[in-house]
Design a protein around this motif. Structure first.
Motif, PDB file in Angstrom:
ATOM      1  N   PHE A 576       3.493  -0.921  -4.583  1.00 51.16           N
ATOM      2  CA  PHE A 576       3.522  -1.836  -3.451  1.00 51.16           C
ATOM      3  C   PHE A 576       4.921  -2.417  -3.338  1.00 51.16           C
ATOM      4  CE2 PHE A 576       2.535  -6.340  -1.959  1.00 51.16           C
ATOM      5  CZ  PHE A 576       2.557  -5.972  -0.619  1.00 51.16           C
ATOM      6  N   ASN A 580       5.905   0.040   2.243  1.00 52.37           N
ATOM      7  CA  ASN A 580       4.533   0.243   2.708  1.00 52.37           C
ATOM      8  C   ASN A 580       3.814  -1.059   3.024  1.00 52.37           C
ATOM      9  OD1 ASN A 580       4.105  -0.722   0.139  1.00 52.37           O
ATOM     10  ND2 ASN A 580       3.073   1.107  -0.625  1.00 52.37           N
ATOM     11  N   GLU A 583       2.000  -0.438   6.218  1.00 53.67           N
ATOM     12  CA  GLU A 583       1.246   0.807   6.354  1.00 53.67           C
ATOM     13  C   GLU A 583      -0.230   0.471   6.568  1.00 53.67           C
ATOM     14  OE1 GLU A 583       2.139   3.977   6.454  1.00 53.67           O
ATOM     15  OE2 GLU A 583       4.276   3.491   6.304  1.00 53.67           O
ATOM     16  N   LYS A 586      -2.300   2.032   2.351  1.00 48.00           N
ATOM     17  CA  LYS A 586      -1.203   2.012   1.386  1.00 48.00           C
ATOM     18  C   LYS A 586      -1.390   3.006   0.244  1.00 48.00           C
ATOM     19  CE  LYS A 586      -0.006  -2.805   2.392  1.00 48.00           C
ATOM     20  NZ  LYS A 586      -0.858  -2.876   3.597  1.00 48.00           N
ATOM     21  N   SER A 588      -1.280   6.615  -1.504  1.00 47.97           N
ATOM     22  CA  SER A 588      -0.300   7.672  -1.273  1.00 47.97           C
ATOM     23  C   SER A 588      -0.923   9.001  -0.860  1.00 47.97           C
ATOM     24  CB  SER A 588       0.540   7.888  -2.544  1.00 47.97           C
ATOM     25  OG  SER A 588      -0.307   8.224  -3.641  1.00 47.97           O
ATOM     26  N   GLU A 594      -8.010   2.821   1.951  1.00 47.26           N
ATOM     27  CA  GLU A 594      -8.126   1.366   1.921  1.00 47.26           C
ATOM     28  C   GLU A 594      -9.327   0.908   2.733  1.00 47.26           C
ATOM     29  OE1 GLU A 594      -5.551  -2.270   3.774  1.00 47.26           O
ATOM     30  OE2 GLU A 594      -4.442  -0.770   2.619  1.00 47.26           O
ATOM     31  N   ASN A 600      -1.242  -8.293   7.063  1.00 48.10           N
ATOM     32  CA  ASN A 600       0.101  -8.144   6.505  1.00 48.10           C
ATOM     33  C   ASN A 600       1.071  -8.946   7.365  1.00 48.10           C
ATOM     34  OD1 ASN A 600      -0.814  -6.029   4.603  1.00 48.10           O
ATOM     35  ND2 ASN A 600      -0.993  -4.775   6.459  1.00 48.10           N
ATOM     36  N   SER A 622       0.834  -9.598   1.755  1.00 51.08           N
ATOM     37  CA  SER A 622      -0.399  -9.038   2.288  1.00 51.08           C
ATOM     38  C   SER A 622      -1.579  -9.906   1.839  1.00 51.08           C
ATOM     39  CB  SER A 622      -0.575  -7.595   1.800  1.00 51.08           C
ATOM     40  OG  SER A 622      -1.736  -7.017   2.343  1.00 51.08           O
TER      41      SER A 622
END
Length: 844
Positions: A576, A580, A583, A586, A588, A594, A600, A622
């Motif tokens: 983190f 990102n 994003e 988040k 990868s 998520e 955010n 976030s």
């Protein structure tokens, strides 16, 4: 009057003497003559000598004939001998641009053959020949007596000064029809000082791109291989395919054979490389599993290629295999399949089909991984086949506008044995007490033989694992009358998983599968909707332009389901940071997604101050607003835990970049604990570049993440510098310090580990002392000379012994490389100390 006289003389030569200069078959003044046979003569005056039967052109003479140009102060034609003598600043320019100069030319009447005194030849590629006397025969063979050859430019201030390097020979023979240059009784000189004598050598001239023959030799010297020399032989079978054979004799191991085949065709190319040896001294290497000292024959084969099926579709492959995991490094075999990481080294083979258009992309391929260190076990490596990716984007679709994207991923993995990693005991690391060894060559310790959630991480399940993912997403930007930018977002994603475990127990290696070994098929649906808000404020001052932009984003999703049932293979990396923060997802990879509702928030700043100065900043956080926090629930490998996102209010992330003037740049990024502001991750660097030197300082620190199998802090400082201290000369150096205060005495740990494997009854668990804070993890220094004709480079490197790969001692290597333009390249490496740097190499 002078110009009229000059023109009259030139006309007289052209009409009266052209047949004389060019021979009886040339009708220069006749209109019927072919253009390429016509002679153009220009001079100040014309002199006839009836007694000597000669005709002379005098004063700024220039003759053009059959593509050649002759220039001289005086050109004399002897009618009896049919010879042409040019003196005074004499020069011939060939049709290909080669320039030949000399004090005196004695040529045949067609200018093709003859003798030249004080010859100097400058070819179009800026290579040069010189000789006191030379002869040209058949219009294409030059023989230079006491000749000199170089590819270096002469010194502008002192042209008579010897070039940086040159080849001086009793005779140099250049045969244009063969495109070859032969040297007899040659010696190589640097700055006029002989350093090497070569009785005979040959090589292609500058016009040759491909030609059968020997290439530059290669030299090697290591404790495990001995002194070795390899002599590559290139065979030009056709303009589009060739083969190179490289026998290398090693004083300690015998003959190493290498072969490479290359083939290029109308819509692609490929190559095949193979190497092999029946090693003579197997005691130079550690025994299995730490080395390949048990093997008689060792070798490798590799092929790579690409075929363009049509303008949009390509088929490509890169396949490699070796008899053992240590072969490439032990025998210094070049392989493009090898990938390096901080904790692993492996050979990756792949075969793929790729297609793309203006708004769509497709890729289907398979992967095979061969580990190259003894800590990895082949049965724990997955075979990924197939892996399919498809993405299509539609801009401004009708009705809804914005951008509509479609994403598909299909992944199938299979492995024979589960890949476990024990969660280390933090107290053991703080006290420098090692864990109880098992067959830890396969990555197990602290008793993690059968999966236990609080003690083990599953890096990969045994058996067949498959997942299919399809997602459709839409987003659109709206800008209102106040300049606020609104970006609504919506997506729908569906996943189907199939888990078919392998129930085989590898009890000899203390590796077993998880208790639940039943087949399982399950699915997951994840709808999402979100909105991003940005409001850039622009201000102009006397010292710069500034943009301040608050950014807010909210994404609503239901809870993520089945996280503990998912074999997380492609989303294990969870970092983190500022990259990102905004994003939508988040994670990868595709295996995790998520869930829950999250906001955010961040603040961006960018400014420009004059021509070369600028700065940009980002600070944000976030917030988990509702539902289950995916980053707190973890999975079989605990991805998300201790990431900074696993609490309701995340850690703070920040990024800064500042260039006060051209050449100087500061940049950094960090993550701070949201409760006490302690730094959890820091990456910072400063660099300065000047025309004479460049320097960079980098610092990184990452706090422990024991739940992810990382028990200690990672901290390092790097310094690098390059400096040009004279024309063509430069030095460079770099050093990497390991600042981790919990680092073990690595050599003693490795000694104890090996002793336990060979005789467990003698093993005792020692306590290891802490080492100092500034441990040199890597060191490099080099000296380089480079001009238009020469590259000379000497490099010294030192790095940690790769204990997990079987090497006992630190690596210290000196490498030399000398490249002489047009002649070739010679490289040599020498290991310092008592052991080689390769994997699995025994210490003497």
């Amino acid at each position: 009057m002078r110009r009229i006289a000059r023109l009259a003389a030139a006309t007289a030569l052209a009409t009266t003497l052209a047949p004389v200069f060019a021979g009886p078959n040339l009708a220069f003044a006749q209109n019927a003559a072919k253009p390429q046979e016509r002679m153009v003569v220009d001079a100040r005056e014309l002199v006839y000598d009836k007694d000597k039967n000669t005709v002379s052109a005098v004063g700024d003479v220039q003759i053009l004939y059959q593509g050649r140009t002759i220039e001289a102060d005086r050109v004399v034609y002897d009618r009896m001998s049919k010879r042409v003598v040019a003196t005074g600043n004499a020069r011939i320019t060939e049709s290909n641009g080669t320039v030949i100069t000399g004090d005196r030319f004695n040529l045949t009447d067609d200018f093709r053959d003859g003798f030249i005194d004080s010859l100097r030849v400058v070819n179009t590629d800026k290579t040069r020949f010189s000789a006191p006397r030379a002869e040209r025969t058949d219009g294409e063979v030059f023989v230079f007596d006491k000749g000199i050859y170089t590819a270096c430019e002469p010194c502008a201030e002192n042209p008579e000064k010897p070039p940086f390097w040159q080849v001086r020979a009793a005779r140099i023979i250049h045969k244009k029809s063969e495109q070859m240059i032969y040297y007899e009784d040659a010696r190589l000189e640097f700055a006029g000082i002989p350093i090497a004598y070569i009785p005979y050598m040959s090589g292609p001239d500058a016009t040759v791109k491909r030609k059968t023959g020997f290439l530059s030799p290669k030299f090697i010297n290591t404790s495990a291989l001995g002194v070795g020399v390899g002599l590559p032989y290139f065979i030009n079978l056709a303009p589009n395919y060739d083969v190179t054979l490289t026998p290398t004799y090693l004083s300690r191991q015998g003959l190493l054979g290498e072969v490479e085949w290359r083939h290029r065709f109308s819509n692609g190319s490929y190559n095949i490389r193979a190497a092999g040896i029946f090693q003579q001294d197997k005691d130079a290497f550690l025994k299995s599993p730490f080395g390949a000292g048990d093997d008689d024959f060792r070798g490798s084969i590799e092929t790579a290629g690409k075929v363009f099926i049509n303008p949009r579709w390509t088929f490509n492959w890169d396949i490699a295999g070796s008899t053992d995991r240590f072969f490439y490094k032990n025998y210094r075999i070049r392989s493009e399949s090898i990938t390096n990481g901080s904790y692993l080294q492996e050979s990756t083979s792949s075969v793929g089909l790729n297609g793309q258009s203006a708004n769509a992309w497709f890729d289907m391929r398979g992967y095979y991984f061969q580990p190259l260190s003894y800590l990895d076990w082949q049965k724990q490596q997955p075979v990924a086949l197939p892996v399919v990716d498809y993405n299509k984007r539609l801009h401004k679709p009708s009705l809804i506008g914005g951008e509509l994207s479609f994403t598909v991923n299909i992944t199938h993995l299979s492995r024979e044995a589960a890949a476990f990693q024990g969660i280390p005991n933090q107290d053991r690391y703080l006290l420098n007490i090692p864990a109880t060894p098992t067959m830890a060559g396969y990555g197990l310790y602290d008793g993690c033989a059968v999966y236990q959630k609080d003690r083990c991480l599953i890096r990969g399940l045994a058996g067949n694992i498959a997942r299919a993912t399809a997602e459709v997403a839409w987003r659109r930007n709206f800008t209102d009358s106040f300049g606020q930018i609104w970006t609504p977002y919506a997506s729908m994603r569906a996943d189907i998983f199939s888990v078919n475990p392998n129930t085989t127990d590898y009890t000899n290696y203390h590796v077993r599968t998880i208790a639940d070994a039943t087949d399982d098929v399950f699915g997951r649906v994840m709808p999402a909707a979100g909105l991003m808000y940005r409001y850039p404020f622009v201000a102009t001052t006397s010292w710069g332009t500034h943009i301040l932009e608050p950014v807010a984003q909210i994404v609503a999703r239901p809870n993520e389901t089945n996280s503990m049932r998912v074999a997380n293979e492609d989303a294990q990396s969870m970092v983190f940071d500022d990259t990102n923060l905004f994003e939508w997802n988040k994670f990868s990879g595709y295996d995790r997604v998520e869930g829950g509702t999250r906001a955010n928030i961040g603040l961006r700043y960018s400014g420009t101050f004059g021509k070369d100065s600028y700065a940009n900043l980002l600070f944000g956080q976030s917030y988990h607003l509702g539902g289950r926090n995916s980053y707190a629930s973890g999975d079989l490998v605990n991805t998300g835990l201790q990431s900074g996102l696993d609490t309701r209010n995340s850690d703070y992330v920040a990024r800064a970049q500042y260039q006060p003037f051209k050449g100087l740049l500061f940049q950094g990024g960090a993550r701070f604990d949201e409760s006490n502001w302690e730094a959890q991750r820091i990456d910072a660097s400063a660099s300065y570049t000047h025309k004479l030197f460049a320097t960079t300082v980098g610092y990184s620190r990452y706090e422990p993440q024991p739940e992810l199998g990382i028990p200690r802090r990672r901290e390092g400082l790097s310094l690098s510098q390059s400096f040009s201290f004279a024309q063509y000369w430069s030095v460079r150096g770099s050093v990497l310090f390991d600042l981790d205060k919990y680092k073990y005495d690595r050599e003693r740990y490795r000694d104890a580990f090996v002793a336990n494997q060979l005789n467990p009854a003698l093993y005792t668990a020692p306590v290891y002392p802490k080492t100092g804070p500034f441990q040199t993890a890597g060191l490099s220094a080099g000296l380089r000379y480079q001009d238009e004709c020469t590259i000379f480079d000497v490099t010294y490197t030192q790095s940690y012994a790769d204990r997990q790969a079987g090497a006992k001692d630190d690596t210290r290597t000196v490498m030399f490389r000398l490249e002489l333009r047009t002649l070739g390249e010679i490289s040599y490496s020498q290991n310092l100390g008592t052991s080689s740097s390769g994997d699995g190499v025994a210490s003497n």
